[in-house]
Design an enzyme around this catalytic site. Structure first.
Site, mmCIF file in Angstrom:
data_model
loop_
_atom_site.group_PDB
_atom_site.id
_atom_site.type_symbol
_atom_site.label_atom_id
_atom_site.label_comp_id
_atom_site.label_asym_id
_atom_site.label_seq_id
_atom_site.Cartn_x
_atom_site.Cartn_y
_atom_site.Cartn_z
ATOM 1 N N GLU A 1 -11.885 10.671 -3.468
ATOM 2 C CA GLU A 1 -11.532 11.027 -2.089
ATOM 3 C C GLU A 1 -11.810 12.516 -1.855
ATOM 4 O O GLU A 1 -12.089 12.926 -0.736
ATOM 5 C CB GLU A 1 -10.051 10.699 -1.824
ATOM 6 C CG GLU A 1 -9.761 10.396 -0.366
ATOM 7 C CD GLU A 1 -8.369 9.812 -0.161
ATOM 8 O OE1 GLU A 1 -8.244 8.588 -0.127
ATOM 9 O OE2 GLU A 1 -7.416 10.590 -0.038
ATOM 10 N N HIS B 1 -13.007 -4.709 -25.522
ATOM 11 C CA HIS B 1 -13.193 -6.162 -25.514
ATOM 12 C C HIS B 1 -13.581 -6.624 -24.122
ATOM 13 O O HIS B 1 -13.437 -7.799 -23.782
ATOM 14 C CB HIS B 1 -11.902 -6.842 -25.979
ATOM 15 C CG HIS B 1 -11.513 -6.378 -27.357
ATOM 16 N ND1 HIS B 1 -11.876 -7.055 -28.496
ATOM 17 C CD2 HIS B 1 -10.863 -5.264 -27.756
ATOM 18 C CE1 HIS B 1 -11.434 -6.387 -29.554
ATOM 19 N NE2 HIS B 1 -10.825 -5.293 -29.128
ATOM 20 N N LYS C 1 -9.535 3.572 9.010
ATOM 21 C CA LYS C 1 -8.312 3.303 9.784
ATOM 22 C C LYS C 1 -8.690 2.929 11.217
ATOM 23 O O LYS C 1 -8.146 1.992 11.801
ATOM 24 C CB LYS C 1 -7.387 4.530 9.783
ATOM 25 C CG LYS C 1 -6.692 4.788 8.439
ATOM 26 C CD LYS C 1 -5.779 6.008 8.482
ATOM 27 C CE LYS C 1 -5.192 6.309 7.109
ATOM 28 N NZ LYS C 1 -4.381 7.523 7.039
HETATM 29 O O1 PA5 Z 1 -4.963 11.581 -0.064
HETATM 30 C C1 PA5 Z 1 -4.881 11.286 1.114
HETATM 31 O O2 PA5 Z 1 -4.893 12.127 1.999
HETATM 32 C C2 PA5 Z 1 -4.724 9.842 1.533
HETATM 33 O O3 PA5 Z 1 -4.976 8.964 0.484
HETATM 34 C C3 PA5 Z 1 -3.304 9.618 2.046
HETATM 35 O O4 PA5 Z 1 -2.396 9.944 1.037
HETATM 36 C C4 PA5 Z 1 -3.093 8.165 2.493
HETATM 37 O O5 PA5 Z 1 -4.017 7.837 3.505
HETATM 38 C C5 PA5 Z 1 -1.674 7.960 3.002
HETATM 39 O O6 PA5 Z 1 -1.415 8.842 4.053
HETATM 40 P P1 PA5 Z 1 0.046 9.140 4.535
HETATM 41 O O7 PA5 Z 1 0.766 9.828 3.440
HETATM 42 O O8 PA5 Z 1 -0.142 10.002 5.735
HETATM 43 O O9 PA5 Z 1 0.694 7.825 4.867
#
Ligand code: PA5
Length: 520
Positions: free
Chosen positions: A318, A347, A451
């Protein structure tokens, strides 16, 4: 794999109890020096970030996860107090829960249900799994980390009769993530179905003023803990996101913070040869050509580190998986990360690693401490732990023989301090690597795109259901409904087919299949 090469590229850090071995990457003699100028720039960018620069330009925010374990380094008095006050509040809350001073209507809380996703779940899951001691933990921890109805039913089923003794912690930085909102609503419904008032069981970790924050206020939840805009989701394990569940579980959160602070101190040093994060970032740069040319396979030889590969997958992919560089040029950067644990994976897919497509490098993680207590001898003088190391060293050799590259990280144990160190190490490697390849590691436009697309699908589903409800008993083809709702026929079919599978409408199979009809 000569001893001379090992002596050059094995880097022990006795003060941390950790060692990094880059000897199984064929690094040219001048590789580190060729990158020194770029690495010095990365150190400078990191120093500016730690001093409070707007290091995430797209979102116009500071990137302050390093302050979480060294509050004195935060750039303002307000931030320093926010960090220390929150840590104190987490500890006090956990102590009160453990002492039964904060309890549910049915008595002390013994179960913890954590509801979150992505950065608001992966860190807590990794730490809970790595450090949990079912017989000693103060609370048993469960997770909702998806909007899968059956998955949530499974967890509620596991909690069973103990729902009345369950504390639910809903974690969302934005406070608007749909999966987490759904998890919260599903959990609240389960509490109500059991005759319990959710407000007496729920706690929020979220940004000030978010939707979740407003719900917690309006419903009078037990407590709220802050999530700040200067902490990114995937680097949030050492703020309330990770520390609250860990403290409630009874884990030593001070030791986690100390481990992270010690690693930060060691990796803040702007001397490449002495800095494990810089060396590892350069190892990645070499192994992947700086363009993600090879995938990273994470192989901890320790069951408790099973979720580390999943945690790193998010942290790295990410952060580094970006279309544009800092100048707006299309670069499609990233490093693909996958893994599980050894020797189990020997394995499974290690066969392909040794003999199949050579498109990866492995990160072996070796844990020196085998177990608490005595070791059984499975053969004369030989223990299961001896075998675990044997498989690790053997697999490294077997891969090296076939020109498959690896790095090895050796850690002393799986303890709160070591986990803090690992988290801090990889956070900094990601930051330095992002500088080396010129990208913003701290935003996630691709997540936002997914999203938005999901919202479009739900809107189309609602239109389809309205169209069918307006003409009950009438059969419609996919194409008729697509025209009527202005929807993509493929999406229309996928939505209707699933609704029919769940008894929400009737599907009459056509021949060919795409002549199938649907009736409300
Ligand atoms: O690392 C990130 O920014 C994302 O993976 C968020 O943690 C994830 O989308 C969840 O977001 P939020 O904490 O706003 O619910």
């Amino acid at each position: 794999m000569s001893w001379e090469n090992f002596k050059t590229h094995y880097h022990p850090y006795p003060e941390l109890g950790l060692a990094l071995d880059l000897s199984r990457l064929p690094l040219p003699a001048d590789f580190l020096s060729s990158q020194e100028e770029a690495m010095q720039k990365a150190f400078t960018a990191m120093a500016e970030l730690e001093a409070g620069a707007i290091a995430n330009p797209d979102e116009g925010r500071m990137v302050g996860h390093y302050w979480l374990r060294a509050a004195q380094l935060a750039p303002t008095k307000e931030l320093r107090s926010a960090i220390t006050d929150t840590l104190a509040a987490i500890k006090a809350f956990a102590a009160d829960v453990h002492a039964g001073k904060i309890a549910g209507p049915n008595g002390p809380f013994t179960q913890l249900l954590v509801i979150g996703i992505g950065g608001s779940a992966l860190g807590p899951q990794f730490v809970q799994h790595a450090l949990g001691q079912p017989a000693a933990d103060k609370m048993a921890v469960h997770f909702f980390d998806n909007t899968d109805p059956d998955g949530m039913d499974y967890v509620i089923g596991q909690i069973g009769e103990q729902l009345g003794s369950t504390l639910a912690v809903v974690i969302s930085k934005s406070g608007g993530t749909v999966e987490t909102r759904n998890g919260m609503l599903e959990a609240q419904a389960a509490f109500r179905a059991a005759g319990l008032d959710p407000a007496k069981h729920f706690v929020a970790v979220t940004g000030d003023g978010s939707k979740l924050d407003q719900v917690a206020d309006a419903e009078g939840w037990l407590a709220k803990f802050p999530m700040w805009d200067w902490v990114g989701g995937r680097t949030s394990e050492l703020c309330a996101v990770g520390l609250l569940p860990a403290a409630l579980q009874g884990l030593d959160i001070d030791a986690m913070l100390e481990g992270a602070a010690a690693m930060d101190a060691a990796t803040r040093v702007p001397v490449t040869a002495e800095n494990p994060a810089a060396l590892l970032a350069l190892g990645w740069l070499f192994a992947t050509d700086g363009i993600g040319a090879k995938d990273m396979v994470v192989l901890p030889y320790k069951d408790r580190l099973l979720l580390f590969s999943r945690y790193l997958q998010q942290l790295i992919m990410e952060s580094l998986g970006k279309e544009l560089d800092l100048e707006g040029k299309v670069v499609n950067q990233g490093i693909a990360v996958y893994g599980n644990k050894g020797s189990t994976d020997q394995h499974a897919y290690v066969q392909q690693l040794r003999e199949g497509v050579n498109n990866f490098f492995v990160t072996f993680i070796e844990v020196l401490k085998d177990r608490d207590g005595d070791a059984l001898e499975v053969e004369d003088g030989t223990t299961s732990g001896d075998y675990l190391q044997g498989f690790l060293l053997g697999t490294r050799d077997a891969l090296s023989e076939k020109d498959r590259w690896s790095v090895t990280l050796t850690v002393p144990d799986v303890s709160p301090r070591t986990l803090g160190m690992l988290i801090a190490l990889y956070e900094r490697v990601v930051g330095l690597y992002a500088s080396l390849v010129g990208i913003n590691a701290y935003h996630q436009p691709g997540v936002e795109a997914g999203k938005k697309a999901a919202t479009g699908v739900i809107a189309l589903k609602n239109k389809l259901q309205a169209a069918l409800a307006a003409a009950p008993g009438t059969d419609f083809t996919i194409e008729q409904l697509a025209t009527q709702t202005d929807g993509n026929p493929e999406l229309v079919y996928k939505i209707l087919h699933r609704l029919a599978a769940n008894g929400k409408l009737t599907e009459t199979a056509g021949d060919p299949w795409f002549e199938s009809t649907f009736r409300g």
